[in-house]
Design a protein around this motif. Structure first.
Motif, short mmCIF file in Angstrom:
data_model
loop_
_atom_site.label_atom_id
_atom_site.label_comp_id
_atom_site.label_asym_id
_atom_site.label_seq_id
_atom_site.Cartn_x
_atom_site.Cartn_y
_atom_site.Cartn_z
N SER A 1 88.47 110.73 36.73
CA SER A 1 87.36 111.51 36.18
C SER A 1 86.01 110.84 36.42
O SER A 1 84.99 111.52 36.55
CB SER A 1 87.56 111.74 34.67
N HIS A 2 85.98 109.53 36.50
CA HIS A 2 84.73 108.81 36.78
C HIS A 2 84.29 109.07 38.22
O HIS A 2 83.12 109.38 38.47
CB HIS A 2 84.93 107.31 36.57
N GLN A 3 85.24 108.94 39.14
CA GLN A 3 84.89 109.11 40.55
C GLN A 3 84.46 110.54 40.87
O GLN A 3 83.67 110.76 41.80
CB GLN A 3 86.08 108.70 41.43
N GLU B 1 93.67 108.74 32.12
CA GLU B 1 92.85 109.03 30.95
C GLU B 1 93.67 109.50 29.75
O GLU B 1 93.35 110.46 29.08
CB GLU B 1 91.78 110.08 31.29
N HIS C 1 86.74 101.03 38.75
CA HIS C 1 87.54 101.65 37.70
C HIS C 1 88.52 102.65 38.33
O HIS C 1 88.16 103.40 39.24
CB HIS C 1 86.64 102.36 36.69
N GLU D 1 79.23 101.04 39.66
CA GLU D 1 79.55 101.71 38.40
C GLU D 1 79.37 100.74 37.23
O GLU D 1 79.83 99.59 37.28
CB GLU D 1 80.98 102.25 38.39
N SER E 1 79.22 107.46 34.44
CA SER E 1 79.78 108.81 34.40
C SER E 1 79.75 109.38 33.00
O SER E 1 80.16 110.52 32.78
CB SER E 1 81.23 108.79 34.91
N SER E 2 79.26 108.60 32.04
CA SER E 2 79.22 109.02 30.64
C SER E 2 77.86 108.67 30.05
O SER E 2 76.91 108.40 30.78
CB SER E 2 80.31 108.30 29.85
N PHE F 1 80.62 100.37 33.75
CA PHE F 1 81.57 100.88 32.74
C PHE F 1 82.22 99.71 32.02
O PHE F 1 81.64 99.17 31.09
CB PHE F 1 82.60 101.79 33.41
#
Length: 294
Positions: free
Chosen positions: A34-36, A82, A30, A148, A173-174, A150
């Motif tokens: 913000s995920h990384q 994002e 992805h 990941e 990450s969420s 996602f």
């Protein structure tokens, strides 16, 4: 951060045998920064503790620690910032729009919010299947793979196509995505567990529960038909090997999710589903000064 790191380090050390240092592969397709930011501290810490870490992502480190190798995906897709195009949602909230009259505007807005992820995931997958640096990384041996979970399962298909047999750890990450829980065998209860895209809490009315269940089931189908099937077709056409992304997704040994029950609410869980909320937070550099008595 300490507890999940100890858990993962113990797992990879056990897999590595007497030497104690594991060969870890991290796959993060992805393009959202913000995920990384959530995963990066874990990957860096594993390398600093002596494990050999290879990371495939859009965000290579400027100063990687020893034992840390970046396989950069920069350039194959724009970096995610994002952002959301508000114009796509304006028609839903017009006073004359039929979705608002029928009361389904909230549901449609959630599907619209997810929809750009499908095109992004399939486009990135079409580049990954032909990327020489990724092919080279996947032809090596690993003790554990971090992937990941996602909006894409392309990496799962590539792992099978290149014969990587290491146990797989899913990272989020969420909160759990609508298609996440079944991968680790956790119960799915839309009667009181809100879908990640909704505004509901665990206290829902009957109509809200119906809406929550509809959104969850609908997004699972959306993910299967608009992402999984297309990615599977890309992999099979490019590499000439049959893959089953739905079956591969359920071959997950451990799932680390960026939640904490004190903030996100109580959820049904299994031993393989571990909350690591705040894993990316750094320790305070200075101790908090004591409060003096008045």
């Amino acid at each position: 951060m300490l507890a999940p790191l100890i858990l993962l380090s113990a797992g990879v050390a056990a897999l590595a045998g007497p030497a104690g240092a594991a060969r870890v592969l991290g796959l993060f397709p992805h393009s959202g920064r913000s995920h990384q930011m959530v995963f990066e501290p874990l990957l860096r810490a594993l390398a600093e503790r002596g494990h050999h870490v290879t990371v495939v992502s859009f965000f290579p480190l400027d100063q990687p620690p020893a034992n840390y190798t970046d396989v950069s995906l920069e350039g194959i897709s724009p970096i995610g910032v994002e952002t959301v195009n508000i114009e796509e949602f304006e028609s839903l909230y017009s006073p004359y729009a039929w979705p608002r009259v029928l009361g389904v505007d909230r549901v449609l807005s959630q599907f619209l919010g997810f929809h750009p992820l499908a095109e992004m995931a399939v486009n990135i997958c079409s580049k990954l299947v032909e990327l020489p640096t990724l092919r080279e990384a996947l032809q090596k041996k690993y003790d554990v793979v971090l992937v990941e979970n996602f909006s894409s399962d392309c990496m799962l298909g590539l792992l099978q196509a290149y014969g990587v047999q290491a146990p797989r750890v899913a990272l989020l990450s969420s909160n759990l995505m609508p298609w996440s829980a079944e991968r680790i065998g956790a119960a799915e209860l839309p009667s009181y567990v809100p879908t990640v895209s909704t505004e509901f809490t665990d206290r829902m009315t009957f109509l809200q529960r119906m809406e929550n269940a509809f959104v969850k089931l609908g997004l699972k189908q959306w993910f299967h038909y608009l992402i999984q099937e297309k990615e599977q077709e890309l992999i099979e056409k490019s590499l000439g090997k049959k893959v089953d992304l739905q079956a591969l997704a359920k071959n997950t040994s451990l799932m680390l999710v960026n939640t904490f029950h004190g903030l996100n609410g109580v959820r049904p869980a299994v031993p393989g589903l571990v909350e690591v909320g705040g894993m990316h937070l750094q320790r305070a550099r200075k101790p908090i000064p004591p409060v003096s008595a008045p």
